[in-house]
Design a protein around this motif. Structure first.
Motif, PDB file in Angstrom:
ATOM      1  N   LEU A 117      -1.083   9.102  12.214  1.00 26.74           N
ATOM      2  CA  LEU A 117      -0.951   8.609  13.583  1.00 26.74           C
ATOM      3  C   LEU A 117       0.255   9.224  14.283  1.00 26.74           C
ATOM      4  CD1 LEU A 117      -1.925   6.724  15.795  1.00 26.74           C
ATOM      5  CD2 LEU A 117      -0.553   4.892  14.756  1.00 26.74           C
ATOM      6  N   THR A 118       1.373   9.321  13.558  1.00 30.28           N
ATOM      7  CA  THR A 118       2.580   9.921  14.125  1.00 30.28           C
ATOM      8  C   THR A 118       2.341  11.377  14.497  1.00 30.28           C
ATOM      9  OG1 THR A 118       3.960   8.446  12.791  1.00 30.28           O
ATOM     10  CG2 THR A 118       5.023  10.398  13.715  1.00 30.28           C
ATOM     11  N   GLY A 119       1.650  12.101  13.617  1.00 30.38           N
ATOM     12  CA  GLY A 119       1.349  13.499  13.896  1.00 30.38           C
ATOM     13  C   GLY A 119       0.454  13.664  15.113  1.00 30.38           C
ATOM     14  N   LEU A 136       1.750  14.553  22.745  1.00 25.88           N
ATOM     15  CA  LEU A 136       2.928  14.604  23.604  1.00 25.88           C
ATOM     16  C   LEU A 136       3.399  16.036  23.818  1.00 25.88           C
ATOM     17  CD1 LEU A 136       5.130  13.081  25.141  1.00 25.88           C
ATOM     18  CD2 LEU A 136       6.406  12.864  22.981  1.00 25.88           C
ATOM     19  N   TRP A 137       3.400  16.815  22.750  1.00 22.66           N
ATOM     20  CA  TRP A 137       3.848  18.209  22.870  1.00 22.66           C
ATOM     21  C   TRP A 137       2.895  19.016  23.739  1.00 22.66           C
ATOM     22  CZ3 TRP A 137       8.017  20.867  22.469  1.00 22.66           C
ATOM     23  CH2 TRP A 137       7.958  22.256  22.393  1.00 22.66           C
ATOM     24  N   GLY A 138       1.576  18.752  23.622  1.00 28.33           N
ATOM     25  CA  GLY A 138       0.600  19.448  24.466  1.00 28.33           C
ATOM     26  C   GLY A 138       0.770  19.111  25.937  1.00 28.33           C
ATOM     27  N   TRP A 139       1.031  17.837  26.194  1.00 26.97           N
ATOM     28  CA  TRP A 139       1.224  17.411  27.587  1.00 26.97           C
ATOM     29  C   TRP A 139       2.474  18.065  28.189  1.00 26.97           C
ATOM     30  CZ3 TRP A 139       4.940  13.788  29.693  1.00 26.97           C
ATOM     31  CH2 TRP A 139       4.673  13.416  31.007  1.00 26.97           C
ATOM     32  N   ILE A 140       3.575  18.109  27.398  1.00 31.00           N
ATOM     33  CA  ILE A 140       4.804  18.740  27.874  1.00 31.00           C
ATOM     34  C   ILE A 140       4.592  20.228  28.108  1.00 31.00           C
ATOM     35  CG2 ILE A 140       7.176  19.333  27.224  1.00 31.00           C
ATOM     36  CD1 ILE A 140       7.313  16.667  25.744  1.00 31.00           C
ATOM     37  N   SER A 141       3.831  20.868  27.223  1.00 30.47           N
ATOM     38  CA  SER A 141       3.584  22.308  27.365  1.00 30.47           C
ATOM     39  C   SER A 141       2.793  22.594  28.634  1.00 30.47           C
ATOM     40  CB  SER A 141       2.816  22.831  26.144  1.00 30.47           C
ATOM     41  OG  SER A 141       3.576  22.653  24.973  1.00 30.47           O
ATOM     42  N   GLY A 153       0.789  -1.222   0.000  1.00 36.55           N
ATOM     43  CA  GLY A 153       0.000   0.000   0.000  1.00 36.55           C
ATOM     44  C   GLY A 153       0.820   1.271   0.000  1.00 36.55           C
ATOM     45  N   LEU A 154       2.127   1.172   0.164  1.00 40.87           N
ATOM     46  CA  LEU A 154       2.943   2.373   0.219  1.00 40.87           C
ATOM     47  C   LEU A 154       2.923   3.105  -1.113  1.00 40.87           C
ATOM     48  CD1 LEU A 154       6.010   1.101   2.259  1.00 40.87           C
ATOM     49  CD2 LEU A 154       4.039   2.367   3.078  1.00 40.87           C
ATOM     50  N   GLY A 155       2.912   2.316  -2.205  1.00 40.07           N
ATOM     51  CA  GLY A 155       2.880   2.948  -3.517  1.00 40.07           C
ATOM     52  C   GLY A 155       1.591   3.701  -3.751  1.00 40.07           C
ATOM     53  N   ARG A 156       0.487   3.282  -3.126  1.00 44.69           N
ATOM     54  CA  ARG A 156      -0.796   3.954  -3.306  1.00 44.69           C
ATOM     55  C   ARG A 156      -1.001   5.063  -2.274  1.00 44.69           C
ATOM     56  NH1 ARG A 156      -1.363  -1.478  -3.874  1.00 44.69           N
ATOM     57  NH2 ARG A 156      -2.045  -2.196  -5.919  1.00 44.69           N
ATOM     58  N   GLY A 157      -0.166   5.075  -1.233  1.00 43.83           N
ATOM     59  CA  GLY A 157      -0.210   6.184  -0.295  1.00 43.83           C
ATOM     60  C   GLY A 157      -1.013   5.937   0.970  1.00 43.83           C
ATOM     61  N   TRP A 158      -1.872   4.905   1.031  1.00 42.79           N
ATOM     62  CA  TRP A 158      -2.754   4.725   2.183  1.00 42.79           C
ATOM     63  C   TRP A 158      -1.987   4.380   3.460  1.00 42.79           C
ATOM     64  CZ3 TRP A 158      -7.131   6.887   1.614  1.00 42.79           C
ATOM     65  CH2 TRP A 158      -7.747   6.922   0.352  1.00 42.79           C
ATOM     66  N   TRP A 159      -1.091   3.425   3.361  1.00 39.84           N
ATOM     67  CA  TRP A 159      -0.288   3.070   4.533  1.00 39.84           C
ATOM     68  C   TRP A 159       0.527   4.262   5.000  1.00 39.84           C
ATOM     69  CZ3 TRP A 159       2.492  -1.384   6.896  1.00 39.84           C
ATOM     70  CH2 TRP A 159       1.623  -2.479   7.093  1.00 39.84           C
ATOM     71  N   LEU A 160       1.185   4.878   4.045  1.00 36.60           N
ATOM     72  CA  LEU A 160       2.033   6.011   4.390  1.00 36.60           C
ATOM     73  C   LEU A 160       1.213   7.135   5.011  1.00 36.60           C
ATOM     74  CD1 LEU A 160       4.828   7.277   4.320  1.00 36.60           C
ATOM     75  CD2 LEU A 160       4.334   8.092   2.007  1.00 36.60           C
ATOM     76  N   LEU A 161       0.023   7.407   4.439  1.00 33.88           N
ATOM     77  CA  LEU A 161      -0.840   8.460   4.970  1.00 33.88           C
ATOM     78  C   LEU A 161      -1.281   8.135   6.390  1.00 33.88           C
ATOM     79  CD1 LEU A 161      -2.309  11.106   4.440  1.00 33.88           C
ATOM     80  CD2 LEU A 161      -4.204   9.778   3.472  1.00 33.88           C
ATOM     81  N   GLY A 162      -1.668   6.862   6.617  1.00 36.94           N
ATOM     82  CA  GLY A 162      -2.102   6.457   7.954  1.00 36.94           C
ATOM     83  C   GLY A 162      -0.988   6.577   8.977  1.00 36.94           C
ATOM     84  N   VAL A 163       0.220   6.128   8.621  1.00 38.02           N
ATOM     85  CA  VAL A 163       1.356   6.215   9.534  1.00 38.02           C
ATOM     86  C   VAL A 163       1.679   7.662   9.860  1.00 38.02           C
ATOM     87  CG1 VAL A 163       3.824   5.786   9.766  1.00 38.02           C
ATOM     88  CG2 VAL A 163       2.340   3.994   8.860  1.00 38.02           C
ATOM     89  N   LEU A 164       1.672   8.532   8.852  1.00 33.22           N
ATOM     90  CA  LEU A 164       1.975   9.943   9.083  1.00 33.22           C
ATOM     91  C   LEU A 164       0.915  10.596   9.958  1.00 33.22           C
ATOM     92  CD1 LEU A 164       3.215  11.077   5.541  1.00 33.22           C
ATOM     93  CD2 LEU A 164       4.596  10.738   7.600  1.00 33.22           C
TER      94      LEU A 164
END
Length: 426
Positions: free
Chosen positions: A405-407, A413-418, A392-403
């Motif tokens: 979730l990471t975001g 995490l940044w909100g909690w630290i702030s 699915g990486l070539g079609r973008g779905w996996w990559l989009l989902g991973v990005l």
């Protein structure tokens, strides 16, 4: 223990002796000719007046060349047919028309008589002009033949051609365009910048090499390497000619093919792919002359009806010697379940399109076309896809989902630290 080792050694010796005695025909067969045509090499030596210059190990360039030739001739492999051609060896005058024809075959290409060849070289004395272009044409004729032998010209000179407008670079390209698989290697004796550029251009036109030589042993060693290289078995590309459209294209089988393609031209070839096979193809286009900085190459697999199946492309800018692209097309097994049928499954005709996006300055000749090397292979198709697109990486779905979730996690995490920083600051 010692007795045991001796016993084993004795048994091994007995087995070896029996093997030699029982299988002499195999050993004899190894010495028999393989039936392959003998590789051919023509050494082209500059004997112009400038070869009198004394700047190689305290001796003249001509003396260094003679010494190197004696060592090279002693080391020529038995299977190599070798010849020697000279340029500028006979005419000392100032008539351009005569001086630019001053090239001759000193020793004919064929089985080597070392004594005769050394004697011929010993008689040479620096004399005249530097007609490199005519000498290359003559050397190509020296190596002519109907067989598929490896052919190599080794040019040794200390200066650039003095017989313009017959440009030796153009001569080299014309020789390469004939499809006779002839390689030209060049060696410059203490070359200046102009000589270096010209000899590099000549070598690149045929896939050869340029070497700058400053010492006698360098010359001897390099020429010996090139002669030995001619004796090494190589895959010789099959000369073919692509068509302007798929319907007229030649059908190619697995192998290596050479062609010539004009600037910004399209060429077509056909390949028959059976069910259960995977087509693997690659193309390389060489820039054998000065080209504009932006360039590209495209290789497409298309059905006979014009539908694109898959493509591979590559682009670049700046100086390049070669640019390549490739593709893979796995054809699934046939759905026909009739195992009792004796008929072979029908092959699919795949059209391969080779295109280039090269251009050149107005001062550069665009003929003959650029060298093209096409590789075609047919292998068993994989049972399952193994490339990144299968996940699915070539079609973008996996990559989009991973990005995504990471975001999200990074934001939380940044909100909690702030918040912790605000609490601590209060």
């Amino acid at each position: 223990m010692i007795i045991s080792r001796r016993s084993v050694a004795a048994v091994c010796g007995l087995v070896a002796t029996l093997a030699v005695g029982l299988f002499p025909p195999a050993a004899a067969a190894a010495d028999e000719p393989t039936g392959q045509p003998a590789p051919k090499v023509d050494l082209v030596l500059d004997v112009s007046g400038s070869m009198r210059t004394r700047d190689i190990d305290g001796q003249s360039r001509m003396a260094a060349a003679k010494q190197a030739f004696n060592e090279v001739l002693d080391a020529v492999p038995q299977e190599v047919e070798l010849g020697i051609r000279t340029l500028g060896a006979d005419y000392p005058g100032k008539d351009t028309k005569v001086g630019c024809k001053d090239t001759k075959q000193l020793y004919p290409v064929g089985p080597l008589d070392r004594t005769e060849a050394k004697t011929a070289v010993a008689t040479l004395a620096p004399t005249g002009w530097t007609p490199i272009g005519p000498a290359l044409l003559g050397a190509a004729q020296d190596l002519e033949g109907d067989d598929e032998a490896t052919r190599r010209i080794v040019l040794i000179t200390d200066g650039e051609d003095t017989c313009a407008p017959l440009d030796p670079c153009e001569v080299a390209r014309e020789i390469a365009a004939k499809g006779i698989h002839l390689t030209i290697d060049t060696l410059g004796l203490v070359p200046d910048d102009k000589t270096r550029r010209q000899l590099t251009c000549i070598a690149e036109a045929t896939g050869g090499t340029f070497t700058s030589v400053q010492h006698t042993d360098e010359l001897s060693r390099r020429v010996t390497q090139l002669v030995d290289r001619a004796a090494d078995p190589v895959v010789t590309p099959v000369a073919t000619e692509g068509a302007a459209r798929c319907a007229d294209a030649p059908t190619v089988k697995p192998g290596l093919y050479s062609d010539r393609e004009k600037f910004s031209e399209h060429r077509w070839y056909r390949v028959d792919v059976l069910p259960g096979q995977e087509l693997r193809a690659s193309v390389s286009i060489a820039a054998d002359r000065a080209v504009d900085q932006d360039y590209g190459v495209l290789l497409r697999a298309v059905t006979v009806h014009g539908r694109e199946i898959v493509r591979g492309s590559e682009a670049g800018d700046g100086r390049t010697d070669v640019i390549s692209a490739g593709l893979r097309y796995p054809k699934p097994e046939s759905d026909d379940s009739d195992s009792d049928s004796d008929e072979k499954p029908a092959a699919e005709t795949v059209c391969l399109q080779v295109s280039n996006a090269f251009s050149a300055p107005a001062s550069v000749k665009t003929t003959p076309g650029l060298p093209v090397e096409l590789t075609v292979d047919l292998v068993d198709a994989p049972d399952t896809a193994s490339d990144a697109a299968a996940f699915g990486l070539g079609r973008g779905w996996w990559l989009l989902g991973v990005l995504a979730l990471t975001g999200l996690l990074a934001g939380l995490l940044w909100g909690w630290i702030s918040r912790l920083r605000i609490v601590w600051s209060n």
